[in-house]
Design an enzyme around this catalytic site. Structure first.
Site, mmCIF file in Angstrom:
data_model
loop_
_atom_site.group_PDB
_atom_site.id
_atom_site.type_symbol
_atom_site.label_atom_id
_atom_site.label_comp_id
_atom_site.label_asym_id
_atom_site.label_seq_id
_atom_site.Cartn_x
_atom_site.Cartn_y
_atom_site.Cartn_z
ATOM 1 N N HIS A 1 10.257 20.361 105.859
ATOM 2 C CA HIS A 1 11.280 19.317 105.828
ATOM 3 C C HIS A 1 10.947 18.367 104.679
ATOM 4 C CE1 HIS A 1 11.964 19.842 110.457
ATOM 5 N NE2 HIS A 1 12.482 20.828 109.748
ATOM 6 N N ASP B 1 12.216 21.840 115.627
ATOM 7 C CA ASP B 1 12.815 22.775 114.680
ATOM 8 C C ASP B 1 11.877 23.969 114.524
ATOM 9 O OD1 ASP B 1 14.546 23.861 112.816
ATOM 10 O OD2 ASP B 1 13.665 22.765 111.134
ATOM 11 N N SER C 1 6.674 19.946 109.148
ATOM 12 C CA SER C 1 7.438 18.710 108.934
ATOM 13 C C SER C 1 6.427 17.586 108.687
ATOM 14 C CB SER C 1 8.339 18.419 110.146
ATOM 15 O OG SER C 1 9.147 17.293 109.908
ATOM 16 N N THR C 2 6.391 16.554 109.516
ATOM 17 C CA THR C 2 5.481 15.429 109.296
ATOM 18 C C THR C 2 4.026 15.887 109.271
ATOM 19 O OG1 THR C 2 7.029 14.048 110.537
ATOM 20 C CG2 THR C 2 4.860 13.127 110.104
ATOM 21 N N MET D 1 7.279 16.685 113.777
ATOM 22 C CA MET D 1 7.997 16.108 114.908
ATOM 23 C C MET D 1 9.130 17.026 115.351
ATOM 24 S SD MET D 1 8.320 12.115 113.800
ATOM 25 C CE MET D 1 6.877 11.143 113.371
#
Length: 346
Positions: A195, A291, A168-169, A288
């Site tokens: 993401h 997930d 993600s991030t 973050m």
């Protein structure tokens, strides 16, 4: 203590929109605004904000140049705003390479049809960047062009039939570093679940394909999963895989209104675990939240293996920490070693 934010955009209307949305939270303080990159660099040094929101296209100095300069001279988490066009996505990938921490669509309607929900999401993202992102000054050599794909060959016994890289991030740049180090004879397919909004996944795949010895492409509905390819799950959609005889095909599915992540790592791993089972290696990278935690639990029950990125090299140690703390990680590697250790499994 309030989170100090510098808002940068050449549109006065958008600067006001972002400022008002963030100021609605008593924990966030707008310490300044800028209309171009030059002004942003100057204010980043003098105001020392905790987070900067940055437009890509601006006069005098664009957002990409400004990010490079800020990350060299006054490093701070930077949240880019970008249009969901192909060109906007390509520019955002450049900004991430320059050191930006994360990005959001510039049209709030692309986040949610509900304006208050979009504003709430923006406030949450800014607070997460302020509290969770680890800032490292970007060295100039790391931001000026591509390196050649690695050509080293590995000859090992094939152990897995699929590698899943989830992030993600901070993920786009972490993934590019891993992909650039994989050998051209890597013996099994790789699926990336990052993401990411629609159109950005296309730009990411195109950019990663320039440095990877394998072919990197965005997954299409009903496409057969084959060795020699790195498949990027499309942004804004959900991914499942299913077996048809000896072949495995993917299904690209429209998300439900309640889906928080598109694509969702958990959802992808549920079907991957069912099809590939113990022949799956899932690698959870920077991001973050958590997930991927539920999906990895299912994968482990089916005999699959799970690796996690370490705390030190994760831009945000949320998703990898969730895996490590739950005792799901078979191995933990730094980003610099991840590609080598993956290749050594074959």
């Amino acid at each position: 203590m309030s989170i100090k934010v510098l808002v940068v955009d050449d549109s006065k209307l958008f600067r006001r929109f972002v400022s008002e949305a963030l100021s609605a939270d008593p924990d966030i303080e707008i310490v300044g605004t800028a209309s171009d990159g030059l002004e942003a660099v100057r204010l980043a040094k003098t105001l020392k904000p905790n987070v900067i929101t940055m437009d890509v296209e601006m006069p005098r100095m664009d957002g990409i140049q400004a990010v490079r300069k800020i990350m060299r001279e006054a490093p701070v988490p930077i949240l880019m705003f970008s249009s969901l066009t192909h060109e906007g996505a390509k520019a955002t990938m450049e900004a991430l390479e320059a050191g930006a921490a994360d990005f959001l669509p510039k049209k709030y309607g692309d986040l949610s049809s509900d304006k208050s929900e979009s504003e709430s999401y923006l406030r949450l993202r800014v607070k997460e960047l302020a509290s969770q992102v680890k800032i490292r000054p970007v060295i100039e050599a790391e931001t000026t062009g591509f390196t050649e794909p690695v050509k080293t060959e590995f000859h090992r016994v094939k152990r897995f039939k699929l590698v899943v890289l989830a992030a993600s991030t901070g993920g786009p740049m972490a993934l590019q570093k891993i992909l650039a180090q994989l050998p051209e004879n890597f013996p099994c397919p790789i699926i990336i679940v990052q993401h990411i909004p629609p159109s950005f996944s296309t730009a990411f795949a195109e950019r990663a394909n320039q440095t990877c010895a394998l072919e990197v492409k965005e997954l299409q509905d009903k496409e057969t999963i084959e060795s020699g390819y790195v498949y990027v799950a499309p942004g804004g959609k959900q991914l499942e895989v299913e077996r048809e005889g000896r072949q495995v095909r993917c299904r690209i599915i429209d998300p439900k209104p309640t889906d928080a992540f598109k694509p969702c790592i958990d959802d992808a791993l549920f079907s991957i675990s069912e099809v590939y089972g113990a022949a799956t290696l899932a690698v959870i990278l920077t991001g973050m939240g958590n997930d991927g935690l539920s999906g990895c639990k299912v994968l482990k029950r089916r005999g699959g293996h799970v690796w996690a990125q370490d705390n030190r090299t994760s831009v945000v140690d949320g998703m990898p920490a969730a895996i490590r703390e739950d005792g799901l990680s078979d191995k933990v590697w730094s980003l610099s070693l991840m590609a080598q250790k993956i290749a050594e499994e074959f």
